[in-house]
Motif scaffolding. Structure first.
Motif, mmCIF file in Angstrom:
data_model
loop_
_atom_site.group_PDB
_atom_site.id
_atom_site.type_symbol
_atom_site.label_atom_id
_atom_site.label_comp_id
_atom_site.label_asym_id
_atom_site.label_seq_id
_atom_site.Cartn_x
_atom_site.Cartn_y
_atom_site.Cartn_z
ATOM 1 N N ALA A 33 0.835 -1.198 0.000
ATOM 2 C CA ALA A 33 0.000 0.000 0.000
ATOM 3 C C ALA A 33 0.869 1.248 0.000
ATOM 4 C CB ALA A 33 -0.935 -0.001 1.209
ATOM 5 N N VAL A 34 1.949 1.217 0.777
ATOM 6 C CA VAL A 34 2.865 2.350 0.826
ATOM 7 C C VAL A 34 3.642 2.474 -0.483
ATOM 8 C CG1 VAL A 34 4.948 3.243 1.925
ATOM 9 C CG2 VAL A 34 3.078 2.364 3.323
ATOM 10 N N ALA A 35 4.148 1.356 -0.976
ATOM 11 C CA ALA A 35 4.957 1.394 -2.193
ATOM 12 C C ALA A 35 4.194 2.002 -3.349
ATOM 13 C CB ALA A 35 5.432 -0.015 -2.547
ATOM 14 N N GLU A 36 2.912 1.639 -3.501
ATOM 15 C CA GLU A 36 2.131 2.140 -4.630
ATOM 16 C C GLU A 36 1.620 3.556 -4.402
ATOM 17 O OE1 GLU A 36 -0.750 -0.013 -6.624
ATOM 18 O OE2 GLU A 36 0.580 -1.665 -7.146
ATOM 19 N N ASN A 37 1.253 3.880 -3.168
ATOM 20 C CA ASN A 37 0.539 5.126 -2.930
ATOM 21 C C ASN A 37 1.389 6.228 -2.321
ATOM 22 O OD1 ASN A 37 -2.285 4.293 -3.726
ATOM 23 N ND2 ASN A 37 -1.790 2.707 -2.243
ATOM 24 N N VAL A 38 2.620 5.913 -1.919
ATOM 25 C CA VAL A 38 3.519 6.939 -1.401
ATOM 26 C C VAL A 38 4.787 7.013 -2.233
ATOM 27 C CG1 VAL A 38 4.851 7.742 0.578
ATOM 28 C CG2 VAL A 38 2.602 6.721 0.939
ATOM 29 N N TYR A 39 5.541 5.936 -2.296
ATOM 30 C CA TYR A 39 6.837 5.976 -2.983
ATOM 31 C C TYR A 39 6.701 6.486 -4.420
ATOM 32 C CZ TYR A 39 8.682 3.029 0.816
ATOM 33 O OH TYR A 39 9.067 2.518 2.027
ATOM 34 N N ALA A 40 5.747 5.957 -5.152
ATOM 35 C CA ALA A 40 5.530 6.387 -6.538
ATOM 36 C C ALA A 40 4.168 7.049 -6.698
ATOM 37 C CB ALA A 40 5.650 5.192 -7.484
ATOM 38 N N GLY A 41 3.600 7.502 -5.589
ATOM 39 C CA GLY A 41 2.217 7.955 -5.586
ATOM 40 C C GLY A 41 1.944 9.164 -6.454
ATOM 41 N N ASN A 42 2.870 10.130 -6.499
ATOM 42 C CA ASN A 42 2.614 11.334 -7.278
ATOM 43 C C ASN A 42 2.510 11.006 -8.765
ATOM 44 O OD1 ASN A 42 2.522 14.426 -7.090
ATOM 45 N ND2 ASN A 42 4.019 14.086 -8.718
ATOM 46 N N ALA A 43 3.472 10.247 -9.259
ATOM 47 C CA ALA A 43 3.453 9.889 -10.681
ATOM 48 C C ALA A 43 2.267 8.991 -11.004
ATOM 49 C CB ALA A 43 4.756 9.197 -11.066
ATOM 50 N N ARG A 91 -8.239 15.853 -8.381
ATOM 51 C CA ARG A 91 -7.451 15.024 -7.467
ATOM 52 C C ARG A 91 -8.301 14.583 -6.289
ATOM 53 N NH1 ARG A 91 -1.667 17.365 -5.862
ATOM 54 N NH2 ARG A 91 -1.570 15.205 -5.142
ATOM 55 N N ALA A 92 -8.035 13.367 -5.825
ATOM 56 C CA ALA A 92 -8.639 12.928 -4.571
ATOM 57 C C ALA A 92 -8.012 13.708 -3.420
ATOM 58 C CB ALA A 92 -8.405 11.435 -4.379
ATOM 59 N N THR A 93 -8.748 13.815 -2.324
ATOM 60 C CA THR A 93 -8.231 14.454 -1.119
ATOM 61 C C THR A 93 -7.598 13.370 -0.260
ATOM 62 O OG1 THR A 93 -10.012 16.093 -1.207
ATOM 63 C CG2 THR A 93 -8.798 15.874 0.877
ATOM 64 N N VAL A 94 -6.288 13.340 -0.248
ATOM 65 C CA VAL A 94 -5.576 12.268 0.443
ATOM 66 C C VAL A 94 -5.283 12.699 1.876
ATOM 67 C CG1 VAL A 94 -3.554 10.771 0.429
ATOM 68 C CG2 VAL A 94 -4.567 11.532 -1.735
ATOM 69 N N SER A 95 -5.750 11.934 2.832
ATOM 70 C CA SER A 95 -5.491 12.239 4.232
ATOM 71 C C SER A 95 -4.064 11.831 4.580
ATOM 72 C CB SER A 95 -6.473 11.484 5.127
ATOM 73 O OG SER A 95 -6.150 10.103 5.146
ATOM 74 N N SER A 96 -3.639 12.182 5.772
ATOM 75 C CA SER A 96 -2.295 11.810 6.232
ATOM 76 C C SER A 96 -2.250 10.395 6.788
ATOM 77 C CB SER A 96 -1.825 12.801 7.304
ATOM 78 O OG SER A 96 -2.680 12.732 8.444
ATOM 79 N N ASP A 97 -3.382 9.669 6.710
ATOM 80 C CA ASP A 97 -3.449 8.346 7.335
ATOM 81 C C ASP A 97 -2.367 7.399 6.851
ATOM 82 O OD1 ASP A 97 -5.649 9.185 8.722
ATOM 83 O OD2 ASP A 97 -7.109 8.186 7.444
ATOM 84 N N ILE A 98 -2.164 7.348 5.544
ATOM 85 C CA ILE A 98 -1.201 6.389 5.001
ATOM 86 C C ILE A 98 0.209 6.754 5.430
ATOM 87 C CG2 ILE A 98 -0.905 7.591 2.802
ATOM 88 C CD1 ILE A 98 -1.069 3.795 3.213
ATOM 89 N N ASP A 106 5.464 18.144 -8.485
ATOM 90 C CA ASP A 106 4.361 18.793 -9.203
ATOM 91 C C ASP A 106 3.439 17.702 -9.721
ATOM 92 O OD1 ASP A 106 2.637 20.268 -10.735
ATOM 93 O OD2 ASP A 106 4.128 20.846 -12.239
ATOM 94 N N PHE A 107 2.201 17.689 -9.269
ATOM 95 C CA PHE A 107 1.271 16.638 -9.671
ATOM 96 C C PHE A 107 0.917 16.724 -11.149
ATOM 97 C CE2 PHE A 107 -3.018 14.919 -10.268
ATOM 98 C CZ PHE A 107 -2.853 13.645 -9.745
ATOM 99 N N PHE A 108 0.702 17.930 -11.652
ATOM 100 C CA PHE A 108 0.187 18.095 -13.016
ATOM 101 C C PHE A 108 1.337 18.238 -14.028
ATOM 102 C CE2 PHE A 108 -3.301 19.534 -10.275
ATOM 103 C CZ PHE A 108 -4.341 18.774 -10.770
ATOM 104 N N PHE A 109 2.254 17.267 -14.017
ATOM 105 C CA PHE A 109 3.361 17.324 -14.970
ATOM 106 C C PHE A 109 2.876 16.956 -16.375
ATOM 107 C CE2 PHE A 109 3.655 13.188 -12.714
ATOM 108 C CZ PHE A 109 3.484 12.304 -13.777
ATOM 109 N N ASN A 110 3.647 17.378 -17.380
ATOM 110 C CA ASN A 110 3.300 17.118 -18.777
ATOM 111 C C ASN A 110 3.499 15.646 -19.126
ATOM 112 O OD1 ASN A 110 2.689 19.798 -19.248
ATOM 113 N ND2 ASN A 110 4.704 20.290 -20.069
ATOM 114 N N ILE A 111 2.682 15.160 -20.032
ATOM 115 C CA ILE A 111 2.792 13.774 -20.507
ATOM 116 C C ILE A 111 2.910 13.721 -22.024
ATOM 117 C CG2 ILE A 111 1.541 11.594 -20.741
ATOM 118 C CD1 ILE A 111 0.530 11.985 -17.892
#
Length: 703
Positions: free
Chosen positions: A260-270, A583-590, A695-700
């Motif tokens: 859960a951490v690996a997917e949603n924190v480590y690489a979560g922004n991308a 964007r979803a509103t991500v709490s600090s829970d994770i 930056d969340f809204f990076f170019n693709i």
């Protein structure tokens, strides 16, 4: 080199029709009208004149797209209503319209947006929508030219929402988020499976259950795997205090928290940004916009929460009895998620297949980015499921889409689903051992004719094409053994050189317009996107690339490919829309649930080590609620050792584990409250000097 008898000669494959085909169904059938077309010879002047007509408007389907979509009716039996009947069975209640908002009024989930699909939008309309067929029974009369009819049909069925009975005692709220939330009746309360992605959605679903089945507390929670749409809404049904006070079990497979951490924190922004392309977050729903994604209608954008699990399943065959309900678990790691499990309910003769069977071809590689999944293991685990429970199961139900009833049907359902993943894996390996690369294999491979007709094996979410590439990547990695590709130029540099070699870019664009008119959309997208990467200000290239992507989106059977094509087109035409509503509103829970080593790993991820190359520090971390750690920053690289202390450290930080969050956030006030420093008083500033803000809204689709 010996070739498989059914494989194309490499020269024919690379230079012939396969090099220019436009896809009818993503990863499936090639549009015959495009084969060999689009050379651009003799039409440059006409194409150049036509460039002046390009604009940023959404376009209708071209004649080629209309023809391609019409051709789908001949491929599939649109009179087979088995899946639609399963999807509508057991409806108890549904609101007339469904739109869920947050406390700030933001719409976080809407089925109302999809009312164009069937007029009202719940399973109560099944008779009406089932009747919407041509007189000869060939297909839905209301499928527009701008949608693959197969995907349109899937979207209609996925649009059913409400509270459904699976069997007496097991209920699902479907269509209230991308995922289903399941309620199993215990002696005193509800055992809840996979509490959705957003708290607002799970709260609304729980209220629907309460209104129709009576008020009962949550007495247990099972989360089948660590993807955020299966746990993020947990605080919408229960609070952390309730879990502690009533000792509510939160049951997960081994490895859940780590992944859960690996997917949603480590690489979560991308992943979050790319998920917007996959799920159509930036798009409006409509016949020329987003439809379903094969496993639901898309991604909610509400509040994401997390509660730490307190009961872990480690082996197949383990059992739990929660609130009088017996459950047996089957571990399926490396399938749809690195940690996942099925659940057998012997008292109900009901089999929960998590996200291992979803009435569509799933992903061995998901377009948002994630670890590649093991198709061979996936198939073998499903065959184990069949062996363990297939002869007894009277219903299968799952985290997405709808249940399937009948022992004989279930046996076929499990077998054919397993066969898809086994075929893709085996055939990719067969081709790669003949020397084919992943790009070539993606065009060569197609499902056997015996699997193609089943509605539950269609490519609404995953595709044969990108799943074959995933198998190649799993076994061979990114390198295709061609040394030219060992150190390819970054896209901006290679694009600039291509454009330099083109000479007259306007002439190239005129040829591309001719190729567009010849329905060679994939090639047009490729060549115009090169020009965009070389010169993002070239509006002609941007608009023509967008038009090509749009037509491929109209033809795609995969909802995720449709969304990706349309989102790319939208951003080429209008630029990136950075509105926070997407964007979803991500709490600090994770973050708060991360252990010390996860927090230290994330510190290393956040630091620009090249910029911090001259930073060398040794810091004792004297945690008040965990074992001590020695943190070493060597040339900007973060290293650590558990249970080690240095007498010559630059500083010692005394703090609780969560004091690390104040460091990561560079929150000086919180640092002063939580952390005491012995030694270098500037050590935290030195540690965090080169932290990067993502930056969340990076170019693709542009540099």
């Amino acid at each position: 080199m010996t070739r498989h008898p059914h494989a194309l000669d490499r020269r024919t494959f690379v230079t012939g029709a396969f090099a220019t085909g436009a896809l009818v169904a993503a990863g499936s059938t090639l549009c015959g009208c495009a084969a060999g077309a689009g050379t651009g010879t003799g039409g440059a002047s006409a194409g150049k004149a036509a460039l002046d007509s390009l604009n940023a408007d959404v376009k209708p389907a071209t004649d080629a797209t209309v023809e391609a979509n019409e051709g789908v009716y001949a491929l599939l039996d649109f009179s087979d209503e088995t899946e639609r009947e399963f999807a509508s069975r057991g409806l108890i209640a549904a609101p007339d319209t469904l739109e869920i908002t947050g406390e700030d009024g933001k719409v976080v989930w809407s089925q109302k947006a999809y009312a164009f699909l069937d007029g009202a939008g719940n399973a109560g309309d099944v008779d009406e929508t089932s009747a919407a067929f041509d007189a000869d029974g060939t297909g839905p009369a209301d499928a527009p030219d701008t949608a693959n009819p197969s995907l349109w049909r899937n979207a209609q069925i996925n649009h059913f929402y409400g509270l459904f009975e699976v069997v007496d005692g097991i209920y699902q709220v479907r269509g209230y988020d991308m995922t289903n939330i399941t309620f199993v009746r215990g002696d005193t309360g509800w055992i809840v499976f996979d509490p959705l992605m957003s708290c607002e959605c799970s709260r609304a679903a729980f209220q629907l259950v309460t209104d129709n089945l009576g008020e009962r507390p949550v007495t247990g929670i099972v989360m089948s795997h660590p993807h955020v749409d299966h746990y993020g809404g947990i605080k919408g049904i229960v609070s952390e205090e309730e879990v502690a006070a009533r000792a509510i079990p939160i049951i997960v497979p081994q490895g859940f928290a780590e992944h859960a951490v690996a997917e949603n924190v480590y690489a979560g922004n991308a992943m979050g940004r790319r998920a917007g392309y996959q799920y159509g977050t930036f798009l409006e729903a409509g016949p020329q916009g987003k439809l379903s994604i094969g496993i639901g209608m898309g991604q909610s954008t509400g509040t994401v929460s997390y509660l730490a699990p307190n009961d872990t399943i480690t082996a197949t065959g383990e059992t739990r009895t929660v609130d009088g309900v017996d459950m047996e678990f089957q571990m399926t790691p490396g399938t749809e998620a690195p940690a996942e499990m099925n659940t057998w309910f012997p008292g109900f003769k009901a089999l929960w297949v998590a996200e291992n069977c979803t009435a569509t071809l799933h992903n061995l590689y998901t377009l948002r980015g994630a670890e590649v999944r093991d198709g061979n293991a996936w198939a073998n685990y499903l065959m184990e499921t069949l062996a363990r429970y297939g002869s007894e199961a009277e219903v299968t139900f799952q985290a997405h889409n709808w249940p399937h009833w009948g022992t004989d049907f279930i046996k076929e359902y499990l077998t054919n689903t397993a066969a898809m993943y086994k075929f893709i894996t085996d055939q990719t390996l067969m081709y790669l051992n003949q020397g084919y690369t992943q790009e070539e294999i993606a065009y060569l491979i197609e499902l056997p004719a015996a699997l193609e007709p089943h509605w539950y094996t269609r490519q609404y979410y995953g595709t044969i094409s990108h799943n074959a590439k995933a198998v190649y990547q799993k076994y061979m990695g990114w390198y295709d053994a061609n040394p030219v590709h060992l150190a390819t130029l970054p896209p901006e540099r290679s694009a600039a050189k291509f454009v330099e070699y083109f000479g007259d870019v306007d002439a190239v664009l005129a040829k591309a317009k001719d190729d567009f008119d010849a329905s060679d959309y994939q090639w047009v997208a490729e060549v115009t996107n090169l020009i965009v990467f070389a010169d993002p200000a070239n509006q002609t290239a941007r608009l023509l690339c967008a038009d090509a992507l749009e037509q491929m989106g109209y033809q795609a059977e995969s909802g995720t490919w449709r969304n990706a094509y349309f989102t790319g087109a939208k951003e080429l035409r209008n630029g990136v829309d950075a509105d926070p509503k997407y964007r979803a509103t991500v709490s600090s829970d994770i973050m708060r649930a991360m252990d010390v080593e996860m927090l230290l790993d994330y510190l290393g991820i956040l630091i620009d080590a090249n910029a911090a190359a001259d930073t060398n520090l040794t810091v004792n971390l004297a945690f008040t609620d965990e074992e001590p750690y020695l943190l070493t920053m060597r040339s900007g690289i973060v290293l650590y050792q558990k249970g080690v202390r240095s007498d010559s450290a630059d500083a010692t930080l005394a703090m609780p584990r969560l004091g690390m969050l104040a460091i990561l956030a560079r929150n000086e006030d919180a640092q002063k409250k939580a952390i005491s420093i012995e030694g270098d008083q500037d050590v935290i500033a030195k540690l965090t000097e080169h932290l990067v803000a993502f930056d969340f809204f990076f170019n693709i689709v542009e540099p």
